[in-house]
Motif scaffolding. Structure first.
Motif, PDB file in Angstrom:
ATOM      1  N   UNK A  85       0.849  -1.191   0.000  1.00  0.00           N
ATOM      2  CA  UNK A  85       0.000   0.000   0.000  1.00  0.00           C
ATOM      3  C   UNK A  85       0.887   1.244   0.000  1.00  0.00           C
ATOM      4  N   UNK A  86       0.599   2.156  -0.887  1.00  0.00           N
ATOM      5  CA  UNK A  86       1.443   3.349  -1.033  1.00  0.00           C
ATOM      6  C   UNK A  86       0.805   4.622  -0.512  1.00  0.00           C
ATOM      7  N   UNK A  87      -0.496   4.618  -0.298  1.00  0.00           N
ATOM      8  CA  UNK A  87      -1.165   5.828   0.191  1.00  0.00           C
ATOM      9  C   UNK A  87      -2.339   5.452   1.068  1.00  0.00           C
ATOM     10  N   UNK A  88      -2.465   6.129   2.184  1.00  0.00           N
ATOM     11  CA  UNK A  88      -3.539   5.859   3.136  1.00  0.00           C
ATOM     12  C   UNK A  88      -4.266   7.153   3.466  1.00  0.00           C
ATOM     13  N   UNK A  89      -5.583   7.105   3.375  1.00  0.00           N
ATOM     14  CA  UNK A  89      -6.416   8.211   3.827  1.00  0.00           C
ATOM     15  C   UNK A  89      -7.179   7.772   5.055  1.00  0.00           C
ATOM     16  N   UNK A  90      -7.286   8.633   6.049  1.00  0.00           N
ATOM     17  CA  UNK A  90      -7.969   8.278   7.297  1.00  0.00           C
ATOM     18  C   UNK A  90      -9.159   9.188   7.521  1.00  0.00           C
ATOM     19  N   UNK A  91     -10.300   8.575   7.822  1.00  0.00           N
ATOM     20  CA  UNK A  91     -11.504   9.332   8.165  1.00  0.00           C
ATOM     21  C   UNK A  91     -11.892   9.003   9.590  1.00  0.00           C
ATOM     22  N   UNK A  92     -12.186  10.023  10.378  1.00  0.00           N
ATOM     23  CA  UNK A  92     -12.552   9.811  11.772  1.00  0.00           C
ATOM     24  C   UNK A  92     -13.836  10.527  12.120  1.00  0.00           C
ATOM     25  N   UNK A 106       1.588  12.968  11.778  1.00  0.00           N
ATOM     26  CA  UNK A 106       2.671  12.065  11.398  1.00  0.00           C
ATOM     27  C   UNK A 106       2.734  11.922   9.883  1.00  0.00           C
ATOM     28  N   UNK A 107       3.643  11.080   9.442  1.00  0.00           N
ATOM     29  CA  UNK A 107       3.739  10.757   8.016  1.00  0.00           C
ATOM     30  C   UNK A 107       3.103   9.406   7.718  1.00  0.00           C
ATOM     31  N   UNK A 108       2.290   8.906   8.675  1.00  0.00           N
ATOM     32  CA  UNK A 108       1.684   7.585   8.520  1.00  0.00           C
ATOM     33  C   UNK A 108       0.559   7.580   7.492  1.00  0.00           C
ATOM     34  N   UNK A 109      -0.095   8.736   7.303  1.00  0.00           N
ATOM     35  CA  UNK A 109      -1.180   8.826   6.344  1.00  0.00           C
ATOM     36  C   UNK A 109      -0.892   9.951   5.359  1.00  0.00           C
ATOM     37  N   UNK A 110      -1.644   9.943   4.255  1.00  0.00           N
ATOM     38  CA  UNK A 110      -1.425  10.947   3.215  1.00  0.00           C
ATOM     39  C   UNK A 110      -2.552  11.974   3.140  1.00  0.00           C
ATOM     40  N   UNK A 111      -3.683  11.701   3.770  1.00  0.00           N
ATOM     41  CA  UNK A 111      -4.796  12.650   3.787  1.00  0.00           C
ATOM     42  C   UNK A 111      -5.739  12.284   4.918  1.00  0.00           C
ATOM     43  N   UNK A 112      -6.465  13.289   5.420  1.00  0.00           N
ATOM     44  CA  UNK A 112      -7.363  13.074   6.554  1.00  0.00           C
ATOM     45  C   UNK A 112      -8.693  13.774   6.315  1.00  0.00           C
ATOM     46  N   UNK A 113      -9.753  13.130   6.795  1.00  0.00           N
ATOM     47  CA  UNK A 113     -11.071  13.760   6.855  1.00  0.00           C
ATOM     48  C   UNK A 113     -11.631  13.517   8.248  1.00  0.00           C
TER      49      UNK A 113
END
Length: 206
Positions: A85-92, A106-113
């Motif tokens: 996996x090269x890119x992770x988006x996290x939604x919370x 952090x640099x763990x994810x590439x985008x957040x919502x």
């Protein structure tokens, strides 16, 4: 997990309400948009019980710190990256939104919502390092419209980070995952937020 395993993009959810039917429906919607979807149970089955007047929210909050929630995502993220996996988006959502805010530092994810956030600290928003969208409710004692406005001003001042902040009129905290499916207006507002979330990840994760 949902979606094709050959996808190199992952959508990570952190959902605090035990509404499995709507949560699954939303996960399916994201998967249908071409994302591999992972929905970790960061609360280990101990969800907020808002329908119980005897529910001890203070004890629940003490037992489920968002710092621990953030740390518990790290092995999952590492496992996903180990599989290509090269890119992770996290939604919370609510409590999960605070977890995602911490991940966005952090640099763990590439985008957040973050949708109808919990009590995110200003310093956390100030340290965000990835594109972030915050979707807030007009009726919300947890993250008021005033706090949403402050977040918008703080994030817009960070020219190096793309951000999107939106206030949804006439809705209450939790409207994206806790709504009456027979209420046309409620469904419309929830689906609008879902689409805004998908648009953000399509832009910044795919």
């Amino acid at each position: 997990m949902k979606g094709c395993c050959s996808k190199h993009v992952v959508k990570l959810f952190a959902i605090s309400f035990n509404n499995r039917s709507l949560n699954r429906k939303l996960a399916d919607k994201v998967a249908a948009a071409g994302f591999l979807v992972v929905v970790p149970d960061l609360l280990y089955g101990d969800y907020l019980d808002l329908d119980n007047p005897q529910f001890d929210r203070a004890s629940w909050s003490k037992a489920h710190g968002t710092d621990k929630g953030c740390e518990d995502t790290k092995p999952l993220i590492a496992a996903l990256k180990s599989k290509g996996v090269t890119a992770i988006g996290a939604a919370g959502f609510c409590w999960g939104g605070v977890v995602v805010a911490k991940l966005a530092i952090s640099s763990d994810i590439q985008a957040a919502v973050i949708l109808h956030p919990g009590p995110i600290k200003q310093e956390e928003l100030n340290e965000v390092r990835v594109p972030i969208a915050i979707l807030g409710a007009e009726i919300d004692n947890h993250f008021t419209p005033e706090k949403l406005k402050q977040a918008e001003e703080m994030l817009s001042a960070k020219a190096e980070i793309e951000s999107f902040v939106k206030l949804y009129p006439g809705v209450s905290h939790g409207w994206t995952v806790r709504y009456n499916v027979d209420d046309e207006a409620a469904v419309k507002s929830a689906e609008e937020a879902h689409q805004d979330m998908l648009n953000w990840f399509t832009k910044h994760v795919k």
